[in-house]
Design an enzyme around this catalytic site. Structure first.
Site, PDB file in Angstrom:
ATOM      1  CD  GLU A 127      -5.560  -0.291   2.790  1.00 39.44           C
ATOM      2  OE1 GLU A 127      -6.223  -0.307   1.743  1.00 39.44           O
ATOM      3  OE2 GLU A 127      -5.224  -1.331   3.394  1.00 39.44           O
ATOM      4  NE  ARG A 138      -3.650  -2.439   0.007  1.00 39.90           N
ATOM      5  CZ  ARG A 138      -3.338  -3.562  -0.636  1.00 39.90           C
ATOM      6  NH1 ARG A 138      -2.220  -3.639  -1.348  1.00 39.90           N
ATOM      7  NH2 ARG A 138      -4.124  -4.604  -0.578  1.00 39.90           N
ATOM      8  CB  SER A 161      -9.522  -2.388   3.378  1.00 39.01           C
ATOM      9  OG  SER A 161      -8.748  -3.004   4.375  1.00 39.01           O
TER      10      SER A 161
END
Length: 300
Positions: free
Chosen positions: A291, A171, A221
């Site tokens: 995230e 990520r 998420s």
């Protein structure tokens, strides 16, 4: 300044004091001073040049899928790439502008019987955001197929970065630290069998529908995957499925998601994230790392 802006950026779609909750996947967010929708690179560069010359902050919001905008909104220009969404195919290479929908781009690949993009078949978001975050799922990542990205610097300069120079990680990408903005990307795919590609995309989308709370507004998420753990499992083991603050709750379907079930606010999201981090750490000793990006001003 408003008259000066209207004269300098005449013909560009710019909306004043526009509530961002109308555009975010979470359905929360205060107003942008100036919400701009450039139609091409020329208009984008023009906006950035005007903002820089007049000391007005600017940022690109992508399509606002994996972020939370606070209720105080965002000062200066917020640029959305909805109109920068062209996708082209040249042999086994797909080039997509940053505003192109990621899911729709995977459908283009499927139509041309190109394999390698199936992992992203159900990931909400834009091409620009996917490259920025090195989006991935089911064993695939953007870093696996990216050839290069064309980016815009904070000074308004355009350059191309090869995939090998993107410093991809989980990520993560190099442009998260440079402040550059993706305006287009090229992907190298392989020839495949159309029926097999379609079946794989259908299978992955079915898994998402079973596991993810797609029926509610959410920011996707919420947490990065901790080393040797899964965020959703840690949250579930801490007894937090269905845990709610205001109108936002930890999904009862997948604990790694937080959903807006009752006109929740950005504060509800932010407070719930902080509460989950604290409770999970107390239960398991693992500190979760968000995230999702949280941006904008608090409401005064």
């Amino acid at each position: 300044m408003l008259e000066k802006m209207k004269n300098a950026l005449k013909g560009i779609d710019i909306r004043i004091d526009e509530p961002l909750r109308h555009y975010t996947y979470t359905k929360v967010g205060g107003p942008a001073d100036y919400l701009a929708f450039p139609r091409n690179r020329y208009e984008l560069a023009h906006i950035v040049k005007f903002a820089n010359e007049n000391a007005i902050p600017w940022m690109v919001l992508g399509n606002a899928s994996n972020l939370i905008v606070r209720e105080g909104g965002i000062r200066g220009f917020v640029i959305m790439f909805d109109k920068l969404s062209t996708v082209t195919v040249d042999g086994y290479t797909i080039e997509a502008e940053a505003g192109a929908n990621l899911i729709e781009t995977t459908k283009v690949a499927e139509f041309h019987s190109l394999t390698g993009f199936e992992f992203a078949a159900g990931i909400p978001g834009s091409i620009g955001g996917a490259v920025f975050m090195n989006a991935g799922a089911y064993g695939g990542e953007i870093s696996h197929i990216l050839v290069s990205a064309t980016v815009l610097s904070k000074e308004g300069e355009i350059r191309t970065i090869e995939a090998r120079d993107m410093a991809f990680g989980y990520r993560r990408s190099a442009i998260q630290s440079t402040g550059e903005v993706v305006i287009s990307a090229k992907f190298a795919l392989k020839p495949g069998v159309h029926s097999q590609i379609k079946n794989e995309m259908t299978r992955l989308n079915h898994l998402r529908q079973l596991k993810q709370p797609l029926e509610y507004p959410s920011c996707g998420s919420v947490f990065k995957r901790p080393v040797d753990h899964f965020a959703g499992q840690l949250i579930m083991e801490a007894g937090l499925m269905g845990h709610r603050i205001g109108g936002v709750e930890v999904s009862k379907k997948h604990a790694g998601f937080m959903v807006n079930v009752a006109n929740g606010t950005a504060d509800d999201y932010e407070n719930l994230i902080a509460d989950v981090i604290e409770k999970v750490q107390a239960h398991s000793g693992v500190r979760l790392e968000p995230e999702v990006r949280i941006i904008g001003d608090y409401k005064s």
